[in-house]
Motif scaffolding. Structure first.
Motif, PDB file in Angstrom:
ATOM      1  N   VAL A   1      43.726  36.807  36.732  1.00  0.00           N
ATOM      2  CA  VAL A   1      44.400  36.172  37.859  1.00  0.00           C
ATOM      3  C   VAL A   1      43.351  35.660  38.843  1.00  0.00           C
ATOM      4  CG1 VAL A   1      45.846  36.658  39.874  1.00  0.00           C
ATOM      5  CG2 VAL A   1      46.527  37.477  37.610  1.00  0.00           C
ATOM      6  N   THR A   2      43.567  34.473  39.395  1.00  0.00           N
ATOM      7  CA  THR A   2      42.552  33.856  40.261  1.00  0.00           C
ATOM      8  C   THR A   2      42.872  33.944  41.751  1.00  0.00           C
ATOM      9  OG1 THR A   2      43.617  31.685  40.038  1.00  0.00           O
ATOM     10  CG2 THR A   2      41.886  32.243  38.449  1.00  0.00           C
ATOM     11  N   SER A   3      44.102  34.289  42.113  1.00  0.00           N
ATOM     12  CA  SER A   3      44.435  34.465  43.528  1.00  0.00           C
ATOM     13  C   SER A   3      45.528  35.509  43.671  1.00  0.00           C
ATOM     14  CB  SER A   3      44.878  33.142  44.169  1.00  0.00           C
ATOM     15  OG  SER A   3      46.123  32.717  43.661  1.00  0.00           O
ATOM     16  N   LEU A   4      45.520  36.185  44.820  1.00  0.00           N
ATOM     17  CA  LEU A   4      46.485  37.235  45.125  1.00  0.00           C
ATOM     18  C   LEU A   4      47.093  36.940  46.480  1.00  0.00           C
ATOM     19  CD1 LEU A   4      44.093  40.139  44.134  1.00  0.00           C
ATOM     20  CD2 LEU A   4      46.101  39.449  42.809  1.00  0.00           C
ATOM     21  N   SER A   5      48.421  36.864  46.544  1.00  0.00           N
ATOM     22  CA  SER A   5      49.100  36.583  47.803  1.00  0.00           C
ATOM     23  C   SER A   5      50.014  37.741  48.146  1.00  0.00           C
ATOM     24  CB  SER A   5      49.897  35.278  47.706  1.00  0.00           C
ATOM     25  OG  SER A   5      50.375  34.882  48.977  1.00  0.00           O
ATOM     26  N   CYS A   6      49.883  38.267  49.357  1.00  0.00           N
ATOM     27  CA  CYS A   6      50.616  39.473  49.724  1.00  0.00           C
ATOM     28  C   CYS A   6      50.966  39.440  51.210  1.00  0.00           C
ATOM     29  CB  CYS A   6      49.781  40.709  49.408  1.00  0.00           C
ATOM     30  SG  CYS A   6      48.112  40.688  50.120  1.00  0.00           S
ATOM     31  N   ALA A   7      51.651  40.472  51.663  1.00  0.00           N
ATOM     32  CA  ALA A   7      51.955  40.598  53.088  1.00  0.00           C
ATOM     33  C   ALA A   7      50.653  40.648  53.870  1.00  0.00           C
ATOM     34  CB  ALA A   7      52.772  41.860  53.339  1.00  0.00           C
ATOM     35  N   ALA A   8      50.670  40.096  55.076  1.00  0.00           N
ATOM     36  CA  ALA A   8      49.440  40.007  55.870  1.00  0.00           C
ATOM     37  C   ALA A   8      48.798  41.375  56.086  1.00  0.00           C
ATOM     38  CB  ALA A   8      49.738  39.343  57.212  1.00  0.00           C
ATOM     39  N   THR A   9      49.622  42.427  56.215  1.00  0.00           N
ATOM     40  CA  THR A   9      49.066  43.764  56.459  1.00  0.00           C
ATOM     41  C   THR A   9      48.350  44.325  55.237  1.00  0.00           C
ATOM     42  OG1 THR A   9      51.235  44.676  55.904  1.00  0.00           O
ATOM     43  CG2 THR A   9      50.725  44.413  58.238  1.00  0.00           C
ATOM     44  N   ALA A  10      48.613  43.775  54.063  1.00  0.00           N
ATOM     45  CA  ALA A  10      47.977  44.268  52.836  1.00  0.00           C
ATOM     46  C   ALA A  10      46.684  43.530  52.519  1.00  0.00           C
ATOM     47  CB  ALA A  10      48.946  44.144  51.662  1.00  0.00           C
ATOM     48  N   VAL A  11      46.395  42.462  53.236  1.00  0.00           N
ATOM     49  CA  VAL A  11      45.240  41.613  52.923  1.00  0.00           C
ATOM     50  C   VAL A  11      43.927  42.395  52.973  1.00  0.00           C
ATOM     51  CG1 VAL A  11      43.824  39.747  53.855  1.00  0.00           C
ATOM     52  CG2 VAL A  11      46.268  39.407  53.523  1.00  0.00           C
ATOM     53  N   ARG A  12      43.674  43.095  54.068  1.00  0.00           N
ATOM     54  CA  ARG A  12      42.397  43.800  54.213  1.00  0.00           C
ATOM     55  C   ARG A  12      42.239  44.941  53.206  1.00  0.00           C
ATOM     56  NH1 ARG A  12      39.418  42.506  58.834  1.00  0.00           N
ATOM     57  NH2 ARG A  12      40.529  41.191  60.345  1.00  0.00           N
ATOM     58  N   PRO A  13      43.259  45.802  52.986  1.00  0.00           N
ATOM     59  CA  PRO A  13      43.088  46.840  51.967  1.00  0.00           C
ATOM     60  C   PRO A  13      42.803  46.277  50.572  1.00  0.00           C
ATOM     61  CG  PRO A  13      44.935  47.369  53.391  1.00  0.00           C
ATOM     62  CD  PRO A  13      44.506  45.986  53.753  1.00  0.00           C
ATOM     63  N   VAL A  14      43.489  45.182  50.212  1.00  0.00           N
ATOM     64  CA  VAL A  14      43.258  44.574  48.902  1.00  0.00           C
ATOM     65  C   VAL A  14      41.852  43.994  48.817  1.00  0.00           C
ATOM     66  CG1 VAL A  14      43.897  42.623  47.424  1.00  0.00           C
ATOM     67  CG2 VAL A  14      45.672  44.113  48.355  1.00  0.00           C
ATOM     68  N   GLY A  15      41.457  43.232  49.837  1.00  0.00           N
ATOM     69  CA  GLY A  15      40.133  42.628  49.830  1.00  0.00           C
ATOM     70  C   GLY A  15      39.019  43.667  49.833  1.00  0.00           C
ATOM     71  N   ALA A  16      39.215  44.738  50.611  1.00  0.00           N
ATOM     72  CA  ALA A  16      38.192  45.778  50.700  1.00  0.00           C
ATOM     73  C   ALA A  16      38.016  46.499  49.371  1.00  0.00           C
ATOM     74  CB  ALA A  16      38.564  46.780  51.803  1.00  0.00           C
ATOM     75  N   LYS A  17      39.108  46.778  48.685  1.00  0.00           N
ATOM     76  CA  LYS A  17      39.000  47.455  47.388  1.00  0.00           C
ATOM     77  C   LYS A  17      38.313  46.567  46.365  1.00  0.00           C
ATOM     78  CE  LYS A  17      39.384  50.674  44.402  1.00  0.00           C
ATOM     79  NZ  LYS A  17      38.537  51.888  44.539  1.00  0.00           N
ATOM     80  N   LEU A  18      38.671  45.306  46.317  1.00  0.00           N
ATOM     81  CA  LEU A  18      38.012  44.393  45.385  1.00  0.00           C
ATOM     82  C   LEU A  18      36.508  44.339  45.641  1.00  0.00           C
ATOM     83  CD1 LEU A  18      40.460  41.365  45.100  1.00  0.00           C
ATOM     84  CD2 LEU A  18      39.582  42.744  43.203  1.00  0.00           C
ATOM     85  N   ALA A  19      36.126  44.378  46.902  1.00  0.00           N
ATOM     86  CA  ALA A  19      34.709  44.292  47.261  1.00  0.00           C
ATOM     87  C   ALA A  19      33.923  45.520  46.817  1.00  0.00           C
ATOM     88  CB  ALA A  19      34.566  44.105  48.770  1.00  0.00           C
ATOM     89  N   GLN A  20      34.602  46.604  46.448  1.00  0.00           N
ATOM     90  CA  GLN A  20      33.937  47.842  46.064  1.00  0.00           C
ATOM     91  C   GLN A  20      33.732  47.973  44.560  1.00  0.00           C
ATOM     92  OE1 GLN A  20      36.496  50.834  47.714  1.00  0.00           O
ATOM     93  NE2 GLN A  20      36.041  50.292  49.840  1.00  0.00           N
ATOM     94  N   VAL A  21      34.320  47.079  43.772  1.00  0.00           N
ATOM     95  CA  VAL A  21      34.251  47.199  42.316  1.00  0.00           C
ATOM     96  C   VAL A  21      33.722  45.900  41.708  1.00  0.00           C
ATOM     97  CG1 VAL A  21      36.122  48.879  42.226  1.00  0.00           C
ATOM     98  CG2 VAL A  21      36.651  46.448  42.047  1.00  0.00           C
ATOM     99  N   THR A  22      33.225  46.009  40.481  1.00  0.00           N
ATOM    100  CA  THR A  22      32.717  44.831  39.784  1.00  0.00           C
ATOM    101  C   THR A  22      33.802  44.225  38.903  1.00  0.00           C
ATOM    102  OG1 THR A  22      31.992  46.100  37.850  1.00  0.00           O
ATOM    103  CG2 THR A  22      30.427  45.870  39.699  1.00  0.00           C
ATOM    104  N   LEU A  23      33.554  42.998  38.460  1.00  0.00           N
ATOM    105  CA  LEU A  23      34.497  42.370  37.541  1.00  0.00           C
ATOM    106  C   LEU A  23      34.604  43.175  36.257  1.00  0.00           C
ATOM    107  CD1 LEU A  23      36.370  40.074  36.696  1.00  0.00           C
ATOM    108  CD2 LEU A  23      34.342  38.788  35.951  1.00  0.00           C
ATOM    109  N   ALA A  24      33.499  43.738  35.789  1.00  0.00           N
ATOM    110  CA  ALA A  24      33.530  44.548  34.561  1.00  0.00           C
ATOM    111  C   ALA A  24      34.433  45.763  34.746  1.00  0.00           C
ATOM    112  CB  ALA A  24      32.115  44.986  34.189  1.00  0.00           C
ATOM    113  N   GLN A  25      34.391  46.383  35.916  1.00  0.00           N
ATOM    114  CA  GLN A  25      35.289  47.509  36.179  1.00  0.00           C
ATOM    115  C   GLN A  25      36.748  47.058  36.171  1.00  0.00           C
ATOM    116  OE1 GLN A  25      32.931  48.879  39.820  1.00  0.00           O
ATOM    117  NE2 GLN A  25      33.900  50.807  39.189  1.00  0.00           N
ATOM    118  N   CYS A  26      37.003  45.912  36.770  1.00  0.00           N
ATOM    119  CA  CYS A  26      38.373  45.381  36.789  1.00  0.00           C
ATOM    120  C   CYS A  26      38.864  45.112  35.377  1.00  0.00           C
ATOM    121  CB  CYS A  26      38.431  44.099  37.618  1.00  0.00           C
ATOM    122  SG  CYS A  26      38.140  44.331  39.386  1.00  0.00           S
ATOM    123  N   GLU A  27      38.026  44.532  34.550  1.00  0.00           N
ATOM    124  CA  GLU A  27      38.414  44.222  33.174  1.00  0.00           C
ATOM    125  C   GLU A  27      38.637  45.493  32.363  1.00  0.00           C
ATOM    126  OE1 GLU A  27      36.236  39.857  32.702  1.00  0.00           O
ATOM    127  OE2 GLU A  27      35.170  41.687  32.114  1.00  0.00           O
TER     128      GLU A  27
END
Length: 546
Positions: free
Chosen positions: A496-522
């Motif tokens: 998936v190339t983009s994630l759209s969510c409630a404004a209050t969920a933006v920072r938690p989602v972005g922060a978690k993504l910033a802590q992991v690598t693409l290999a971990q996600c895969e």
């Protein structure tokens, strides 16, 4: 410890509060003149609708949406007809109202799907009208003196939308699902929430509990050392989220756009305060739920321009009217249907009345020309390649990029062919889950099936993401699944190339993504896909994302 479906991450600890008892009609209510009874009901219903609409205008996002929809129920002509019928049979105002709601609720339940979801709303309307008729205080949630945990069988949207996150630090309900109104509004408010908790009624008011919105548990009289550890973990998570400033990308630099879901200019201005890269879902129909006549092209352009202006040069994906089912529009001339969730809704209304769709597209194009915004347009409830092509041609005739919502299994199976005609797609996981599993997303006994961690749903998302990669075109997710930080990582791993969510969920989602690598996600995505059920999918993914 009680287990349920985790819907909003976070920890909330405190004494239990429960909704106050609801008012009931007097056992021997005086009947009186049927015409007087009907007028009394109408006056009370209008006052209830007025209050709900006032709250709707003061709220934003999903909270505003459900309050407006509940106000519409209070003034439903069918409800008034049933009240008149019972009044002529000798029932007094409160008794006639109660009997009418029971009759209408039985019809909604029999219809199933999204109509069945509205039964909780109907009962809330009943209680508010009965309280108005009996001159009693408006029912609702008590305001505690200290931070508390709200437990309930279920919560009406009007109650959930008015919660103060400083006083209600967590929510748990025995009913509901991951896409119920309670879950959606709790996510918007940022309140940790667990739904579909079995035997929750055994927990009484005043008991001290800990709600873990990440693991889906409610613990009575929790161990204080364990609570302290969970609270500290939650503090670190919230601290990381507060410090995240975007843009969306993994620790090794893989870009994933983080977008917001909005419904109007006010919501867009609130969302713009977050580090978002645009709007991934502009729910246009929510601006028109209380309109008896179709707004003109110029009126629509003003509404759309307010959102475009709030976003500046950031992209905005506009969804055309997703009316029908639980979001009826008076001017759309929708017929009564035995199963509205499978009836004339979304693009099907445009197919039946192309001129109305054209007027909306004209309004969007006019707003885009006025603001110079980066606008794309997508249609909901598309099921065939021919529909996708028909819609895309109309959008491109106005110089805009065209896409569709992926909400039905047919569009998943034909994703490659859909991309022949489209510039992008966005997956609506709420409806795709419901239609994939043939499971009412509000039925508590089926909540396991509509959980967004279900491997079959993830496999569907992967099919679409793979098709997008082959076509070289973006694939977004704008359903509630995009708001869960761990699941957002799995979606990224699926392609998936983009994630759209409630404004209050933006920072938690972005922060978690910033802590992991693409290999971990895969790796997490592969583990979740291989799991036998939703619970083990979440567990397996979490092991790769720690």
């Amino acid at each position: 410890m009680y287990s349920g479906t985790a819907v909003v991450p976070g920890i909330g600890v405190g004494p239990v509060v429960r909704p106050a008892p609801r008012p009931t009609a007097p056992e021997h209510e005086e009947a009186g003149d049927p015409s007087v009874t009907t007028v009394a009901f109408g006056t009370a219903a209008a006052e209830v609708a007025r209050r709900l609409r006032a709250r709707s205008k003061a709220a934003s996002g999903a909270a505003s949406e459900v309050l407006s929809a509940t106000a519409t129920l209070a003034e439903d002509r069918g409800l008034a007809t049933f009240v008149t019928k019972h009044a002529t049979q000798g029932a007094g105002p409160a008794t006639a109202t109660t009997a009418a709601i029971e009759e209408l609720a039985a019809m909604f339940t029999a219809a199933g799907g999204l109509m069945a979801e509205r039964v909780t709303d109907l009962y809330d309307v009943r209680d508010r009208i009965v309280a108005e008729l009996l001159e009693l205080p408006e029912p609702g949630i008590p305001v505690p003196d200290e931070p508390s945990v709200l437990l309930a069988d279920d919560l009406a949207p009007a109650d959930t939308a008015g919660l103060d996150p400083a006083r209600i630090v967590a929510i748990a309900t025995e009913l509901g699902g991951s896409t119920s109104h309670t879950a959606i509004i709790a996510r918007q408010l940022g309140i940790p929430c667990v739904v579909a908790v079995t035997d929750l009624h055994d927990v009484t008011a005043g008991d001290r509990v800990a709600v873990d919105g990440s693991r889906g548990t409610v613990t009575v009289d929790p161990d204080e050392a364990q609570v302290a550890a969970l609270v500290e973990e939650d503090r670190r998570t919230r601290e990381a989220a507060a410090g995240w400033t975007g843009p969306g990308r993994t620790a090794d630099g893989h870009e994933v756009q983080i977008l917001a879901n909005v419904q109007d200019g006010a919501g867009a201005r609130v969302a713009a305060e977050q580090p978002i890269e645009g709007v991934g879902l502009f729910r246009t129909e929510l601006s028109f739920l209380d309109r008896s006549t179709e707004p003109t092209v110029d009126e629509q352009a003003d509404i759309y321009a307010a959102v475009f202006e709030a976003m500046g040069d950031k992209k905005v994906i506009v969804r055309t009217l997703d009316a029908g089912s639980d979001k009826p529009l008076a001017f759309a001339n929708q017929p009564d249907e035995p199963n509205p969730a499978l009836g004339v809704r979304g693009l099907r209304i445009g197919l039946a009345d192309p001129a109305m769709l054209d007027r909306q597209l004209d309004g969007i194009a006019a707003a885009q020309a006025r603001t110079g915004a980066d606008v794309r347009v997508m249609a909901p409830m598309v099921t065939t390649e021919a529909e996708a092509q028909w819609f895309a041609e109309r959008v491109r005739a106005r110089g805009l990029l065209a896409g569709i919502m992926i909400e039905t299994p047919s569009t998943v199976l034909l994703a490659d062919r859909m991309f022949r005609h489209l510039d992008f797609v966005s997956i609506g996981t709420n409806d795709l889950s419901q239609y994939t599993f043939a499971a009412d997303r509000m039925a508590p006994t089926l909540s396991d099936l509509t959980d967004p961690w279900q491997p079959a749903l993830l496999a569907s998302i992967k099919l679409v993401a793979d098709a997008g990669r082959r076509a070289g075109k973006p694939v977004g997710v704008c359903g509630e699944a995009a708001a869960h930080p761990l699941l957002a990582c799995v979606l990224t791993g699926l392609g998936v190339t983009s994630l759209s969510c409630a404004a209050t969920a933006v920072r938690p989602v972005g922060a978690k993504l910033a802590q992991v690598t693409l290999a971990q996600c895969e790796a997490a995505a592969e583990a979740a896909l291989a799991a036998p059920d939703h619970a083990r999918a979440a567990q397996a993914a979490a092991e790769h994302l720690a």
